[in-house]
Design an enzyme around this catalytic site. Structure first.
Site, mmCIF file in Angstrom:
data_model
loop_
_atom_site.group_PDB
_atom_site.id
_atom_site.type_symbol
_atom_site.label_atom_id
_atom_site.label_comp_id
_atom_site.label_asym_id
_atom_site.label_seq_id
_atom_site.Cartn_x
_atom_site.Cartn_y
_atom_site.Cartn_z
ATOM 1 C CG HIS A 98 41.684 32.687 49.741
ATOM 2 N ND1 HIS A 98 41.122 31.566 49.177
ATOM 3 C CD2 HIS A 98 42.505 33.219 48.800
ATOM 4 C CE1 HIS A 98 41.576 31.446 47.928
ATOM 5 N NE2 HIS A 98 42.415 32.424 47.670
ATOM 6 C CG ASP A 100 37.331 31.003 50.113
ATOM 7 O OD1 ASP A 100 38.432 31.551 50.406
ATOM 8 O OD2 ASP A 100 36.544 31.481 49.281
ATOM 9 C CD GLU A 166 40.364 35.312 46.622
ATOM 10 O OE1 GLU A 166 40.883 36.128 45.853
ATOM 11 O OE2 GLU A 166 40.006 34.175 46.230
ATOM 12 C CD GLU A 167 38.940 31.321 44.881
ATOM 13 O OE1 GLU A 167 38.542 32.085 43.977
ATOM 14 O OE2 GLU A 167 40.091 30.854 44.906
ATOM 15 C CG ASP A 195 45.265 34.511 46.727
ATOM 16 O OD1 ASP A 195 45.451 33.463 46.085
ATOM 17 O OD2 ASP A 195 44.168 35.096 46.767
#
Lengths: 418, 418
Positions: A98, A100, A166-167, A195
């Site tokens: 990801h 972000d 994702e966050e 990740d």
């Protein structure tokens, strides 16, 4: 070991300043998915990543994910998907990452400017997203570039799936993946999620399992509105009194879940599995350091790792609707919602967990003989996952990690990411 | 009954538009003590009140109370004190009230503009502070003015104490009263607090008692920082698990306090006191209406009033440091602080209550066998108060209330104001 890759590794070293510069550019884009005002930066980060992939010869698409649920004035950032290589004789690896990041500011305790890559005297790099998850994502671009410059054929076809939310709960990703599983991603022979965490700081890990999470709300309500405890204390049944009694019945100090039947759903520990824990680079000191205390449940490493990876746990997270500020307020809250979750493991089917939880909470509430109303609901459930650590993708990853780090990576699970 | 006052009562009727206009002016000043930006309005309200009193011939002082604790850039609003009459042959009555109000806005559900006195078709007046407490404060000014215009001698000397921080903990008032008890207020023969409730809406009340309040925090801490339940659930003892178990041990659904020894501190119910409850204008329907539900503890009026006035109660107010927002968050809070309070009654000495509470909470925590740390502290204690309903000030107030309302007022206590 793998001498045909010597040229590749040499290129990695030669290109290291360039790779660091690439990371610096990525860190400099404050692609904070949780902050509405930063949404253009998230989109800019996705575009930058797509351009970098295109420049390396990948076929890239930026797929829109529609509006953000609950914030319909806001477009979700695109998921950047890419294909690099289309050789029928090679295996195809789907790579997830990801672009972000979480919010960050000097006021949060950062010693350096979070959106400026800073290298300290020990060559450690600091910058928001440098490990989670811009660094690992760019690692794939760097690998492609070093192969190209070394003139070494890339050994697999790559499919990339890089998201920008994702966050913030990976909004929109599930539907996209379901829709593309048999389309864009249909050739994937294995998936690599870039990740994950290491257990400590010295030894790489390969993750072969993940606990699930079933998150519950228990709502207790009675009065029509919040009451003053001076006026109503001693005359009305208080929802908070009932709620803390229910929450207190769920789990004990040593983490033993009190819900009958739940332990029976857990897959028994085999000798084979048991043998995996001893070698893992982990110690009680490491646990205590990461806890910031010695308030651990188990006395030894093996049982601690099992507690984290292969047994369920229950945490009480908090209460919504009650007084939660510093200081004193003499309120009797009219409606309070307790939140707890259970980390689930093989072979706990989420539906079975729900059934046992609802039955038990209902029983506990009935025991109180309260006139208040109680309602226990599932907020969301994510299922556990476990793979065989003997699958070829883990063997390949293990060899690669050992080539770089000079040590066999630990085969680990994760306790749960949500 | 009291024919010498007919002229006075006639003047009250004649002046009613003028009195309503006075209230309108007071309501229009948004003297919200809790909002920093409104502090100049609180001060303006105090000055307006002082001017009104001066115009009626009272000797008025605006006494500064210093800086606001914790907000040292902010001056507390002055306490407005006044003397009206200085006749050695009359009794002197000290009158307390407050000129600040709680916040209010249309967005809180007001049907009319809160800072604009609005009169509905049934002559009911709406406006922030119209009952709590600008109306009652202005009542004293109206009484003075009607006596003057009727040419009727005011029957007592009045001392006034009108503060501007009541809705924010009466900051600064305690010290001021202690300092002036034997000075400015030394002549007071009785005190009248014009800031109480009626039990219902039909019958006035005179209050002869008030429960006290001892407010406690229970802090449980373990890890050095908040943890993720996926990573640490099942390996660390969780402070929230311990806290809900402690909170659950304090009181049961029917309000029975579980702390040994506490009930023994309570003054026994005498036949004399018991006889007071039957006549009081209160019903279970009134309770249920004010609760907005039928979730009452006791089946009858008498036991309900005793539960509110003359027996202790314990309320759990909430938890600080845990997840308290809507939605789901999988945090293991590192430090959580439970808040609860006990409404105290004669003859519970606050120190005895503290001792029993601390001992019990300590025992409950020790039973858990937890490695976490627990600390139970008193946040604040306010002592109960009870007077004889047969004292001359209650007889006088009772006669006056009956003259106006045509009904003997109920002699009540209050459950607690803090």
């Amino acid at each position: 070991m793998a001498p045909q890759l010597d040229g590749f590794f040499k290129q990695v070293d030669t290109l290291s300043d360039h790779f660091i510069d690439r990371l610096r550019k990525a860190v400099a884009i404050p692609s904070i998915s949780a902050e509405e005002a930063r949404r253009p930066d998230v989109v800019r980060m996705g575009e930058w990543l797509a351009d970098e992939l295109t420049a390396l010869g990948a076929e890239v698409e930026k797929r829109p994910l529609g509006k953000q649920p609950g914030k319909e004035h806001l477009d979700l950032p695109p998921v950047v998907i890419a294909r690099y290589g289309n050789d029928k004789n090679k295996r195809t690896i789907l790579v997830y990452g990801h672009y972000d990041v979480q919010p960050a500011g000097m006021e949060d305790g950062w010693a350096t400017e979070p959106f400026e890559l800073t290298i300290d005297s020990k060559d450690r790099m600091y910058g928001r997203g440098s490990t989670d998850d811009k660094g690992p994502v760019l690692g794939w671009l760097n690998a492609i570039e070093a192969h190209q410059k070394a003139g070494v054929d890339f050994p697999v076809n790559l499919l990339c799936c890089f998201e920008g939310m994702e966050e913030y709960g990976s909004e929109g990703l599930d539907d996209f993946i379901k829709a593309e599983a048999k389309n864009y991603f249909k050739d994937a022979d294995a998936v690599c999620i870039s990740d994950n965490y290491w257990l400590g700081t010295e030894k790489p890990c390969l993750t072969y399992g993940l606990r699930g999470c079933s998150y519950y709300s228990v709502e207790v309500s009675g009065p029509g509105q919040d009451l003053h405890s001076g006026v109503f204390g001693g005359t009305a049944q208080e929802p908070m009194t009932d709620l803390v009694r229910i929450l207190a019945s769920l789990v004990d100090t040593n983490g033993k879940i009190q819900i009958p039947g739940l332990a029976e759903l857990v897959a028994p520990l085999t000798e084979d599995e048991k043998s995996l824990y001893g070698d893992i680079a982990f110690s009680m000191d490491m646990l205590h350091e990461s806890l910031g205390s010695t308030t651990s449940i188990h006395p030894d490493k093996e049982r601690t790792l099992m507690g984290r990876w292969r047994y369920p746990s229950l945490s009480v997270h908090g209460v919504e609707g009650a007084f939660s500020q510093p200081g004193a307020k003499t309120v009797i809250p009219a409606k309070v919602i307790g939140k707890f979750s259970i980390r689930t493991v093989p072979n706990m089917e989420p539906e079975d967990v729900d059934r046992l939880v609802f039955k038990y909470v209902e029983e506990q509430f009935n025991k109180l003989g309260s006139k208040n109303k109680m309602n226990c609901t599932l907020q969301h459930a994510g299922k556990w996952w476990v793979a065989s650590p003997k699958h070829w993708n883990f063997s390949a990853a293990s060899k690669a990690a050992e080539r770089v780090w000079g040590v066999k990576p630990d085969l680990t699970r994760e306790g749960g990411r949500q």
